[in-house]
Scaffold this motif. Sequence first.
Motif, PDB file in Angstrom:
ATOM      1  N   PRO A 140       0.824  -1.224   0.000  1.00  0.00           N
ATOM      2  CA  PRO A 140       0.000   0.000   0.000  1.00  0.00           C
ATOM      3  C   PRO A 140       0.853   1.267   0.000  1.00  0.00           C
ATOM      4  CG  PRO A 140      -0.803  -1.557   1.645  1.00  0.00           C
ATOM      5  CD  PRO A 140       0.522  -2.052   1.198  1.00  0.00           C
ATOM      6  N   TYR A 141       1.949   1.239   0.748  1.00  0.00           N
ATOM      7  CA  TYR A 141       2.856   2.394   0.776  1.00  0.00           C
ATOM      8  C   TYR A 141       3.461   2.623  -0.608  1.00  0.00           C
ATOM      9  CZ  TYR A 141       6.956   5.210   2.018  1.00  0.00           C
ATOM     10  OH  TYR A 141       7.923   6.190   2.084  1.00  0.00           O
ATOM     11  N   ASP A 142       3.916   1.565  -1.253  1.00  0.00           N
ATOM     12  CA  ASP A 142       4.503   1.704  -2.591  1.00  0.00           C
ATOM     13  C   ASP A 142       3.490   2.220  -3.595  1.00  0.00           C
ATOM     14  OD1 ASP A 142       6.929   0.768  -1.667  1.00  0.00           O
ATOM     15  OD2 ASP A 142       6.564  -1.309  -2.252  1.00  0.00           O
ATOM     16  N   GLU A 143       2.230   1.819  -3.437  1.00  0.00           N
ATOM     17  CA  GLU A 143       1.174   2.294  -4.334  1.00  0.00           C
ATOM     18  C   GLU A 143       0.971   3.793  -4.212  1.00  0.00           C
ATOM     19  OE1 GLU A 143      -3.665   1.928  -4.766  1.00  0.00           O
ATOM     20  OE2 GLU A 143      -2.562   0.258  -3.885  1.00  0.00           O
ATOM     21  N   VAL A 144       1.051   4.296  -2.994  1.00  0.00           N
ATOM     22  CA  VAL A 144       0.822   5.722  -2.757  1.00  0.00           C
ATOM     23  C   VAL A 144       2.027   6.551  -3.163  1.00  0.00           C
ATOM     24  CG1 VAL A 144       0.400   7.471  -0.977  1.00  0.00           C
ATOM     25  CG2 VAL A 144      -0.864   5.321  -0.944  1.00  0.00           C
ATOM     26  N   THR A 145       3.217   6.107  -2.771  1.00  0.00           N
ATOM     27  CA  THR A 145       4.421   6.926  -2.992  1.00  0.00           C
ATOM     28  C   THR A 145       5.029   6.731  -4.372  1.00  0.00           C
ATOM     29  OG1 THR A 145       5.869   5.226  -2.049  1.00  0.00           O
ATOM     30  CG2 THR A 145       4.950   6.868  -0.535  1.00  0.00           C
ATOM     31  N   GLY A 146       4.769   5.586  -4.996  1.00  0.00           N
ATOM     32  CA  GLY A 146       5.333   5.347  -6.321  1.00  0.00           C
ATOM     33  C   GLY A 146       6.844   5.351  -6.339  1.00  0.00           C
ATOM     34  N   ASP A 147       7.470   4.758  -5.304  1.00  0.00           N
ATOM     35  CA  ASP A 147       8.926   4.818  -5.193  1.00  0.00           C
ATOM     36  C   ASP A 147       9.552   3.431  -5.258  1.00  0.00           C
ATOM     37  OD1 ASP A 147      11.256   6.273  -4.976  1.00  0.00           O
ATOM     38  OD2 ASP A 147      11.336   6.162  -2.802  1.00  0.00           O
ATOM     39  N   ARG A 148       8.971   2.550  -6.060  1.00  0.00           N
ATOM     40  CA  ARG A 148       9.507   1.188  -6.141  1.00  0.00           C
ATOM     41  C   ARG A 148      10.889   1.152  -6.781  1.00  0.00           C
ATOM     42  NH1 ARG A 148       5.547  -2.874  -8.879  1.00  0.00           N
ATOM     43  NH2 ARG A 148       5.587  -1.271 -10.517  1.00  0.00           N
ATOM     44  N   PHE A 149      11.227   2.195  -7.569  1.00  0.00           N
ATOM     45  CA  PHE A 149      12.528   2.249  -8.214  1.00  0.00           C
ATOM     46  C   PHE A 149      13.599   2.869  -7.313  1.00  0.00           C
ATOM     47  CE2 PHE A 149      10.246   1.769 -12.306  1.00  0.00           C
ATOM     48  CZ  PHE A 149      11.086   0.866 -12.938  1.00  0.00           C
ATOM     49  N   GLY A 150      13.262   3.238  -6.084  1.00  0.00           N
ATOM     50  CA  GLY A 150      14.236   3.840  -5.187  1.00  0.00           C
ATOM     51  C   GLY A 150      15.466   2.970  -5.033  1.00  0.00           C
ATOM     52  N   THR A 151      16.617   3.593  -4.846  1.00  0.00           N
ATOM     53  CA  THR A 151      17.889   2.871  -4.802  1.00  0.00           C
ATOM     54  C   THR A 151      17.863   1.738  -3.791  1.00  0.00           C
ATOM     55  OG1 THR A 151      19.084   4.869  -5.455  1.00  0.00           O
ATOM     56  CG2 THR A 151      20.367   3.119  -4.427  1.00  0.00           C
ATOM     57  N   VAL A 152      17.368   1.996  -2.596  1.00  0.00           N
ATOM     58  CA  VAL A 152      17.332   0.979  -1.546  1.00  0.00           C
ATOM     59  C   VAL A 152      16.109   0.083  -1.709  1.00  0.00           C
ATOM     60  CG1 VAL A 152      17.254   0.591   0.943  1.00  0.00           C
ATOM     61  CG2 VAL A 152      18.581   2.497   0.032  1.00  0.00           C
ATOM     62  N   GLU A 153      14.957   0.682  -2.005  1.00  0.00           N
ATOM     63  CA  GLU A 153      13.710  -0.076  -2.079  1.00  0.00           C
ATOM     64  C   GLU A 153      13.732  -1.129  -3.191  1.00  0.00           C
ATOM     65  OE1 GLU A 153      12.791   3.887  -0.228  1.00  0.00           O
ATOM     66  OE2 GLU A 153      13.968   3.153  -1.923  1.00  0.00           O
ATOM     67  N   PHE A 154      14.271  -0.782  -4.350  1.00  0.00           N
ATOM     68  CA  PHE A 154      14.255  -1.694  -5.492  1.00  0.00           C
ATOM     69  C   PHE A 154      14.958  -3.009  -5.164  1.00  0.00           C
ATOM     70  CE2 PHE A 154      15.976  -3.472  -9.393  1.00  0.00           C
ATOM     71  CZ  PHE A 154      14.910  -3.391 -10.269  1.00  0.00           C
ATOM     72  N   GLY A 155      16.076  -2.915  -4.479  1.00  0.00           N
ATOM     73  CA  GLY A 155      16.838  -4.118  -4.156  1.00  0.00           C
ATOM     74  C   GLY A 155      16.262  -4.936  -3.025  1.00  0.00           C
ATOM     75  N   ALA A 156      15.176  -4.463  -2.407  1.00  0.00           N
ATOM     76  CA  ALA A 156      14.565  -5.183  -1.287  1.00  0.00           C
ATOM     77  C   ALA A 156      13.165  -5.672  -1.611  1.00  0.00           C
ATOM     78  CB  ALA A 156      14.517  -4.281  -0.052  1.00  0.00           C
ATOM     79  N   ARG A 157      12.735  -5.565  -2.855  1.00  0.00           N
ATOM     80  CA  ARG A 157      11.396  -5.967  -3.254  1.00  0.00           C
ATOM     81  C   ARG A 157      11.470  -7.087  -4.288  1.00  0.00           C
ATOM     82  NH1 ARG A 157      10.773  -2.296   0.188  1.00  0.00           N
ATOM     83  NH2 ARG A 157       9.226  -0.603   0.076  1.00  0.00           N
ATOM     84  N   ASP A 158      10.450  -7.938  -4.294  1.00  0.00           N
ATOM     85  CA  ASP A 158      10.208  -8.918  -5.349  1.00  0.00           C
ATOM     86  C   ASP A 158      11.395  -9.874  -5.536  1.00  0.00           C
ATOM     87  OD1 ASP A 158       7.512  -8.015  -6.100  1.00  0.00           O
ATOM     88  OD2 ASP A 158       8.527  -6.171  -6.665  1.00  0.00           O
TER      89      ASP A 158
END
Length: 339
Positions: A140-158
């Motif tokens: 839900p947070y990623d849906e709102v902020t649209g920051d899935r490509f963030g340097t730290v976030e990208f490497g911790a998802r999926d």
Amino acid sequence: MIWLNWRQFRLQALVAAIALALIAVYLLYLGGDIRDGYDAYRSRCGDPGDCAQARSQFQSAYQNTLLFLAAGLGLIPVVIGVFWGAPLVARELETGTHRLVWNQSVARHRWLLGRMAFVGLVAMVLTGLASLLLTWAASPYDEVTGDRFGTVEFGARDIAPIGHAVLAFTLGTVIGLLVRRTLPAMAVTGVVFLVLQFAVPNLVRPHLMPSEKATLPMTAETINRARNLGSITGAPAIGGLEVPGSPDAWISDVSPMRTADGRTLGETTFNACLNTPPKTGARGTFGDAAVCLSKLDLHVDVQYQPSDRYWAFQSGETALYVALSGVLIAFGLRRVRRA
């Protein structure tokens, strides 16, 4: 071989299982809390002004926690490489116990592959489940902020963390094979993989696919949807923009605010709107400042990756890490014949 691998690895596997259980309990709780906050955010999102403020509050409530968790998940591959990969062969070579196996009927390359396959599979499962839990909790947070490509976030998802874990483990094993001493191998593995974790997101990931370009007019609504306005130097900067039609796009470069003729907006004019704008009673994140700037017919030029490329980047980076792991495994198999 399987029984021997299990006997040697069972303590680490037990510790990993306990750690994963604790991570799961916390992330299940956090995911429920984030969903409650998301429902509250949606209930307040009536008009653009209220929606921007509600989004900012929702983001600030969970941003630091999720960033910390993403950084923590990024350390799991480091731990795997240092404590599982590096000692896997180095300890055997250091203590001389490898001779017991090599004098049996098991070939050296089969011994190495068997050890790596068993522990590597556990590393992939551990990291994949932790990533799955964090991805679910933060969705839900990623849906709102649209920051899935963030340097730290990208490497911790999926799926990307699985590739990181495979490479870290393989790297540690091969370094242990070369160094032949456990503690030095652990130190070298940690340093090398941390360098890779910094280099790939900043130097490799932006170039996996060519960027798209767009010009965004600086309307009051666009400015109010941004995350920050201005900079410590006073430059006419804006950050956290959204690309129309691709709200989750990864914006890799944003120009300063420019006038209709392409010149950079003067700092004096920008700071006047930012600090002492005419009072209009406008609502939104930046209120009167956004209205003041929108009247100057401004725009910014951006370079970005569309949101629909997210899985292409996830797959591409994971494939890159797996391919590097394959090269290291091939090198290790060649090397072990002469160890």
